[in-house]
Structure formats: structure tokens, C-alpha cells
Design a protein around this motif. Structure first.
Motif, PDB file in Angstrom:
ATOM      1  N   TYR A  70      29.387  38.431 -35.468  1.00  9.83           N
ATOM      2  CA  TYR A  70      28.940  37.154 -34.928  1.00  9.83           C
ATOM      3  C   TYR A  70      29.896  36.044 -35.352  1.00  9.83           C
ATOM      4  O   TYR A  70      30.445  36.052 -36.456  1.00  9.83           O
ATOM      5  CB  TYR A  70      27.521  36.858 -35.395  1.00  9.83           C
ATOM      6  N   TYR A  71      30.055  35.078 -34.437  1.00 10.97           N
ATOM      7  CA  TYR A  71      30.987  33.977 -34.647  1.00 10.97           C
ATOM      8  C   TYR A  71      30.301  32.656 -34.328  1.00 10.97           C
ATOM      9  O   TYR A  71      29.652  32.521 -33.275  1.00 10.97           O
ATOM     10  CB  TYR A  71      32.211  34.118 -33.731  1.00 10.97           C
ATOM     11  N   SER A  86      23.063  26.206 -32.135  1.00 11.09           N
ATOM     12  CA  SER A  86      22.163  27.199 -31.554  1.00 11.09           C
ATOM     13  C   SER A  86      22.064  28.440 -32.443  1.00 11.09           C
ATOM     14  O   SER A  86      22.998  28.788 -33.168  1.00 11.09           O
ATOM     15  CB  SER A  86      22.670  27.611 -30.161  1.00 11.09           C
ATOM     16  N   VAL A  87      20.913  29.118 -32.369  1.00 10.39           N
ATOM     17  CA  VAL A  87      20.720  30.388 -33.077  1.00 10.39           C
ATOM     18  C   VAL A  87      20.903  31.561 -32.120  1.00 10.39           C
ATOM     19  O   VAL A  87      20.692  32.711 -32.505  1.00 10.39           O
ATOM     20  CB  VAL A  87      19.329  30.448 -33.737  1.00 10.39           C
ATOM     21  N   GLU A  88      21.297  31.265 -30.893  1.00 11.58           N
ATOM     22  CA  GLU A  88      21.521  32.318 -29.903  1.00 11.58           C
ATOM     23  C   GLU A  88      23.014  32.626 -29.797  1.00 11.58           C
ATOM     24  O   GLU A  88      23.863  31.745 -29.939  1.00 11.58           O
ATOM     25  CB  GLU A  88      20.983  31.892 -28.537  1.00 11.58           C
ATOM     26  N   GLN A  92      28.463  32.164 -30.700  1.00  9.85           N
ATOM     27  CA  GLN A  92      27.377  31.180 -30.677  1.00  9.85           C
ATOM     28  C   GLN A  92      27.362  30.467 -29.336  1.00  9.85           C
ATOM     29  O   GLN A  92      28.402  30.042 -28.821  1.00  9.85           O
ATOM     30  CB  GLN A  92      27.580  30.184 -31.817  1.00  9.85           C
ATOM     31  N   SER A  93      26.173  30.383 -28.723  1.00 10.93           N
ATOM     32  CA  SER A  93      26.082  29.895 -27.346  1.00 10.93           C
ATOM     33  C   SER A  93      26.325  28.390 -27.227  1.00 10.93           C
ATOM     34  O   SER A  93      26.808  27.910 -26.202  1.00 10.93           O
ATOM     35  CB  SER A  93      24.709  30.242 -26.760  1.00 10.93           C
ATOM     36  N   ALA A  94      25.985  27.616 -28.267  1.00 12.41           N
ATOM     37  CA  ALA A  94      26.149  26.158 -28.243  1.00 12.41           C
ATOM     38  C   ALA A  94      26.104  25.650 -29.675  1.00 12.41           C
ATOM     39  O   ALA A  94      25.574  26.334 -30.565  1.00 12.41           O
ATOM     40  CB  ALA A  94      25.045  25.503 -27.410  1.00 12.41           C
ATOM     41  N   PRO A  95      26.654  24.467 -29.946  1.00 13.89           N
ATOM     42  CA  PRO A  95      26.599  23.928 -31.309  1.00 13.89           C
ATOM     43  C   PRO A  95      25.168  23.870 -31.838  1.00 13.89           C
ATOM     44  O   PRO A  95      24.266  23.378 -31.157  1.00 13.89           O
ATOM     45  CB  PRO A  95      27.194  22.523 -31.156  1.00 13.89           C
TER      46      PRO A  95
END
Length: 207
Positions: A145-146, A94-96, A89-92
Motif C-alpha cells: 500500500y502507498y 482517504s482510508v480507501e 491511496q484513492s485521495a488525500p
């Protein structure tokens, strides 16, 4: 007489049939086991449950005058490559997700390999990955995914009960409502509530 088919864990449409002494065995089932190729039916079995000794085919004559078992013989397929990609996960919130790591491993062609999340500090795997069927051309792949790990902000409310709020590491922390207690004036939290959530649980007390 009855012939029983022992596929040593393989899948069978039938597990026995009736045969006649001194006649042909006739149609024989073909079992299936992912990652292995069926080599035929045999009258004996080795210590690993694999058929050995005299092979029995459809035209073979039934020379045993009592019920007996035929054992499947298997050959393990060659190992081929499969790929597992790990995305973070790119940022708290985030869906990216960003590709973190690509791993290649090997498993018998046609086999089914279990897929698991790995341990990555500060992250937790999402969902339950399905097993992966390994194709002969080496094109099989899985994407895992994590999410950023969440931690607890523990605090005591005005009644003295322990409460908690969950925040992902690095996310802005929204403080709980100021506790109210008769005869006391709330002055703050000890220690001070962090602006963003660290990678650990935090406990604060009202003062």
C-alpha cells in the motif's frame, strides 16, 4: 571420533555427533534450507560449499580414523510464480486504496523472497512488508500500500523563525495563522499560498 555436520547455511538440530571407527554412522540430521531440497551428506565439498564425492548414509561404515566433517548437498527447487499487488491511496486523507498494478515474479518453491515497495511518483510506501514464503502451487501473494506523498509548506512567523506544515499532494492547504510583528501590519503571503498542495515543497514569506 567426532563428526561435524556442515549444512552450508542450512538449519540443523545438531551440528556434530560421536561415532566409532568401523561402526555404522547411525542417525544423521536432516537440515532445512528454504528453496532447496536436501540430497544427503558427503565427505567432500565443492567450491560452492555443496557436498560431493562419497555419500554417507546411516548404514555407512565409519572408515575414517579421525575427526571429520560431512557436507550437505542441496538441489535448488524449481521456480514458481508469486504475485505482488500495489494499491494507491484513492485521495488525500482517504482510508480507501485502489489497485494500481499487479506484478508476477518467480522464486524457488519453498524459498523466502524479500518484498519491497517500488518507486511510484507522488506516492510513498506504508509499513515494512514481511518476506514472502513461496508456495509450490504458485498461490503466494502480497499486497503493498502507498499513501499520497506529503510536502512541506515553509513559512516565517512573526519572530522570523522558519516553520513548516505538512500536506498531502492535492489536499486543501490550511494557511498558517497571520504572523504578528510590532510596528508592522501583515498584508499577505508572497507568493500566495496555493489552495491545494502541489507535488513539491512551497516556501512563503509574510508581507
Amino acid at each position: 571420533f567426532t563428526v561435524t555436520f556442515d549444512a552450508s547455511g542450512g538449519d540443523l538440530e545438531i551440528d556434530s555427533k560421536t561415532v566409532t571407527y568401523l561402526s555404522r554412522y547411525g542417525d544423521l540430521p536432516i537440515p532445512v534450507t528454504p528453496g532447496f531440497t536436501f540430497q544427503g551428506w558427503y565427505l567432500s565439498v565443492d567450491e560452492y560449499g555443496n557436498g560431493i564425492g562419497t555419500q554417507v548414509q546411516e548404514d555407512s561404515i565409519v572408515s575414517i580414523s579421525h575427526d571429520h566433517t560431512l557436507y550437505a548437498s542441496w538441489e535448488r527447487n524449481d521456480d514458481v510464480m508469486y504475485t505482488v499487488r500495489h494499491h494507491l491511496q484513492s485521495a488525500p486523507g482517504s482510508v480507501e486504496y485502489i489497485l494500481h498494478e499487479t506484478e508476477t515474479s518467480y522464486w524457488p518453491a519453498g524459498g523466502i523472497v524479500p518484498i519491497h515497495h517500488k518507486s511510484i511518483a507522488g506516492y510513498i510506501g506504508t509499513g515494512h512488508p514481511d518476506p514472502l514464503t513461496v508456495l509450490e502451487d504458485g498461490s503466494s501473494s502480497a499486497d503493498l500500500y502507498y499513501n499520497i506523498q506529503s510536502y512541506s509548506l515553509y513559512y516565517f512567523d512573526g519572530s522570523g523563525d522558519l516553520q513548516d506544515l505538512q500536506f498531502q499532494a492535492g489536499a486543501p492547504v490550511t494557511p498558517p495563522e497571520d504572523p504578528q510583528k510590532t510596528g508592522f501590519r501583515f498584508t499577505g503571503w508572497d507568493p500566495a499560498i496555493p489552495a491545494t498542495m502541489p507535488m513539491n515543497d512551497v516556501t512563503v514569506m509574510p508581507t
